[in-house]
Design a protein around this motif. Structure first.
Motif, PDB file in Angstrom:
ATOM      1  N   VAL A  57      26.989  62.830  43.737  1.00 38.85           N
ATOM      2  CA  VAL A  57      26.977  62.256  45.087  1.00 38.85           C
ATOM      3  C   VAL A  57      25.635  61.577  45.352  1.00 38.85           C
ATOM      4  O   VAL A  57      24.572  62.113  45.035  1.00 38.85           O
ATOM      5  CB  VAL A  57      27.201  63.344  46.165  1.00 38.85           C
ATOM      6  CG1 VAL A  57      27.311  62.705  47.552  1.00 38.85           C
ATOM      7  CG2 VAL A  57      28.446  64.151  45.866  1.00 38.85           C
ATOM      8  N   PHE A  58      25.716  60.393  45.941  1.00 40.82           N
ATOM      9  CA  PHE A  58      24.542  59.637  46.371  1.00 40.82           C
ATOM     10  C   PHE A  58      24.451  59.777  47.884  1.00 40.82           C
ATOM     11  O   PHE A  58      25.326  59.290  48.605  1.00 40.82           O
ATOM     12  CB  PHE A  58      24.737  58.174  45.960  1.00 40.82           C
ATOM     13  CG  PHE A  58      23.650  57.216  46.375  1.00 40.82           C
ATOM     14  CD1 PHE A  58      22.380  57.303  45.835  1.00 40.82           C
ATOM     15  CD2 PHE A  58      23.914  56.187  47.274  1.00 40.82           C
ATOM     16  CE1 PHE A  58      21.387  56.391  46.192  1.00 40.82           C
ATOM     17  CE2 PHE A  58      22.932  55.269  47.630  1.00 40.82           C
ATOM     18  CZ  PHE A  58      21.664  55.363  47.089  1.00 40.82           C
ATOM     19  N   VAL A  59      23.449  60.496  48.343  1.00 40.50           N
ATOM     20  CA  VAL A  59      23.241  60.644  49.787  1.00 40.50           C
ATOM     21  C   VAL A  59      22.125  59.697  50.177  1.00 40.50           C
ATOM     22  O   VAL A  59      21.014  59.778  49.651  1.00 40.50           O
ATOM     23  CB  VAL A  59      22.852  62.094  50.162  1.00 40.50           C
ATOM     24  CG1 VAL A  59      22.521  62.181  51.646  1.00 40.50           C
ATOM     25  CG2 VAL A  59      23.975  63.047  49.807  1.00 40.50           C
ATOM     26  N   CYS A  60      22.441  58.790  51.085  1.00 36.16           N
ATOM     27  CA  CYS A  60      21.522  57.703  51.372  1.00 36.16           C
ATOM     28  C   CYS A  60      21.306  57.573  52.878  1.00 36.16           C
ATOM     29  O   CYS A  60      22.274  57.471  53.641  1.00 36.16           O
ATOM     30  CB  CYS A  60      22.136  56.423  50.806  1.00 36.16           C
ATOM     31  SG  CYS A  60      21.151  54.966  51.078  1.00 36.16           S
ATOM     32  N   LEU A  61      20.068  57.600  53.288  1.00 36.98           N
ATOM     33  CA  LEU A  61      19.702  57.296  54.665  1.00 36.98           C
ATOM     34  C   LEU A  61      19.363  55.815  54.715  1.00 36.98           C
ATOM     35  O   LEU A  61      18.398  55.371  54.059  1.00 36.98           O
ATOM     36  CB  LEU A  61      18.507  58.151  55.093  1.00 36.98           C
ATOM     37  CG  LEU A  61      18.839  59.634  55.316  1.00 36.98           C
ATOM     38  CD1 LEU A  61      17.681  60.526  54.923  1.00 36.98           C
ATOM     39  CD2 LEU A  61      19.245  59.870  56.769  1.00 36.98           C
ATOM     40  N   ASP A  62      20.136  55.045  55.465  1.00 42.72           N
ATOM     41  CA  ASP A  62      19.967  53.592  55.406  1.00 42.72           C
ATOM     42  C   ASP A  62      20.592  52.961  56.646  1.00 42.72           C
ATOM     43  O   ASP A  62      21.664  53.381  57.087  1.00 42.72           O
ATOM     44  CB  ASP A  62      20.665  53.056  54.140  1.00 42.72           C
ATOM     45  CG  ASP A  62      20.188  51.666  53.740  1.00 42.72           C
ATOM     46  OD1 ASP A  62      19.731  50.906  54.618  1.00 42.72           O
ATOM     47  OD2 ASP A  62      20.286  51.331  52.549  1.00 42.72           O
ATOM     48  N   ALA A  63      19.955  51.939  57.165  1.00 40.63           N
ATOM     49  CA  ALA A  63      20.533  51.175  58.273  1.00 40.63           C
ATOM     50  C   ALA A  63      21.695  50.313  57.803  1.00 40.63           C
ATOM     51  O   ALA A  63      22.565  49.942  58.581  1.00 40.63           O
ATOM     52  CB  ALA A  63      19.459  50.287  58.895  1.00 40.63           C
ATOM     53  N   HIS A  64      21.671  49.987  56.508  1.00 43.31           N
ATOM     54  CA  HIS A  64      22.623  49.010  55.963  1.00 43.31           C
ATOM     55  C   HIS A  64      23.538  49.674  54.936  1.00 43.31           C
ATOM     56  O   HIS A  64      23.123  50.593  54.225  1.00 43.31           O
ATOM     57  CB  HIS A  64      21.863  47.860  55.287  1.00 43.31           C
ATOM     58  CG  HIS A  64      20.798  47.266  56.155  1.00 43.31           C
ATOM     59  ND1 HIS A  64      19.489  47.703  56.137  1.00 43.31           N
ATOM     60  CD2 HIS A  64      20.862  46.284  57.095  1.00 43.31           C
ATOM     61  CE1 HIS A  64      18.782  47.012  57.020  1.00 43.31           C
ATOM     62  NE2 HIS A  64      19.588  46.148  57.621  1.00 43.31           N
TER      63      HIS A  64
END
Lengths: 271, 124
Positions: A115-122
């Motif tokens: 799993v790729f957990v990503c904090l991102d606006a986009h």
């Protein structure tokens, strides 16, 4: 050197590598200064963490310096992924400091998470941007060539095609207003990679980034996610910090990087 | 030890190199291009020919490294001693030695190919 990252490479539990890639920025350039900036604005932080009772300098963090960027992005990502996989093979957790978000593809290839957990606006789910298939706006799509699924926290911007791609089963989008209530539900066998694009934060907190997007996350919301994901993570990155502010983005990013290490180490040492 | 020297730039995937004093077959080779400072570096990842352990190094492309001289030879199985050990005769010297059969299912009189470096041998 990142402050207190004083472990020797052979003894390291965490290997930090700067990746000052800055080739596809679509608005405000300067991500090439991210690694330097993050190290600089981490200098004021205390070694001791009250919450965990740990000292950063005793957690085995090694700063391997930067891998300077070069023209061919696929070759750059190959070399970077190899460097990070060497750390992974040695039982250390790679910590990548960008640079534009494209570098996360190397971190994911090195650690091969579920799993790729990503904090991102986009959403970063474009197939290409302005004819560039390795634009920073495509990174989540590249990551999904390796990881089974992606969880994008704080996303509030994307093209219509990206939102349609995000409807697929392998992508979960948690909008900014729901991030505070989100918690990971990974079992012990699930390998996670945690990516922090500093533009997930509201630009009021982190204006030094390439593509600011209003209505973002507050620092404590980011902190909560990093703390809860860290124990499950086999790799971490901080990306898209640039030098176009007074250090707010770098300070926030550097502090969250340290939060990751404290939380990951605390869970590991408690086992 | 049978080996020769070469530069890192002359290595490539599929070729052999010594890493941490062990002969390895290169499984990944990537280069970083220099800017104004430093020299081009290559990252080499290999798998031990005889122990299959993964090893790696990163060095400037003009650095000198040792390449093991590994011979590919023909042999004939003389006898099978156990599930994973066989007696084999080299077809060029008629020398007899024991070899680990690994995954190979061997029977007397089978002809095999093996890699040899010094006293180390492995069926291919």
């Amino acid at each position: 050197m990142f402050p207190d990252a004083s472990a020797e490479r052979d003894d390291a539990d965490y290997v930090l590598c700067g990746a000052p890639l800055d080739r596809s920025t679509t608005f405000q350039p300067g991500a090439r200064f991210g690694p330097r900036r993050v190290r600089q604005f981490a200098e004021t932080f205390d070694d001791y963490d009250r919450r965990t009772g740990r000292r950063f300098s005793e957690l085995g963090v090694h700063d391997a310096g930067d891998l300077d960027a070069f023209e061919d992005v696929t070759e750059y990502l190959d070399f970077l992924a190899g460097t990070l996989s060497d750390a992974d093979d040695d039982g250390a957790v790679p910590i990548l400091v960008g640079g534009e978000h494209t570098v996360s593809a190397a971190g994911v290839r090195a650690t091969e998470p579920d799993v790729f957990v990503c904090l991102d606006a986009h959403l970063d789910l474009r197939e290409s941007y302005a004819g560039d298939e390795y634009s920073h706006a495509t990174v989540t799509r590249h990551v999904l060539d390796v990881a089974d699924r992606a969880v994008v926290l704080g996303a509030r911007a994307g093209s219509e095609a990206e939102w349609e791609r995000a409807d697929a089963d392998d992508v979960t989008v948690v909008p900014p207003e729901d991030v505070a209530g989100w918690s990971p539900d990974f079992d012990d066998a699930t390998e996670v990679y945690c990516s922090l694009d500093i533009d997930a934060a509201d630009p009021g907190f982190a204006p030094g980034t390439g593509t600011m997007e209003p209505f973002g996350l507050a620092p404590r919301e980011l902190q909560s996610v990093v703390r809860s994901v860290a124990p499950h993570a086999s790799g971490f990155d901080l990306v898209e910090v640039n030098d176009r502010d007074d250090g707010q983005a770098a300070a926030l990013g550097a502090k969250l990087l340290r939060e990751f290490v404290y939380s990951h180490a605390d869970a590991r040492l408690a086992d | 030890m049978a080996r020769e020297q070469t530069q890192v730039r002359d290595l490539g995937e599929g070729s052999y190199v010594m890493i941490d004093d062990a002969p390895c077959r290169i499984t990944a080779y990537s280069t970083a291009k220099p800017g104004k400072h430093g020299s081009a570096k290559a990252r080499v990842e290999g798998k031990g020919v005889f122990d299959e352990n993964k090893r790696n190094f990163t060095q400037p492309v003009d650095a000198k490294v040792w390449v093991p001289i590994i011979q590919r030879k023909q042999g004939q199985v003389v006898s099978v001693e156990s599930d994973d050990v066989a007696q084999v005769m080299a077809l060029d010297t008629y020398e007899t030695f024991t070899i680990t059969s690994g995954d190979s299912d061997l029977a007397p009189d089978d002809e095999i190919e093996y890699l040899e470096m010094d006293e180390q041998r492995k069926i291919v």
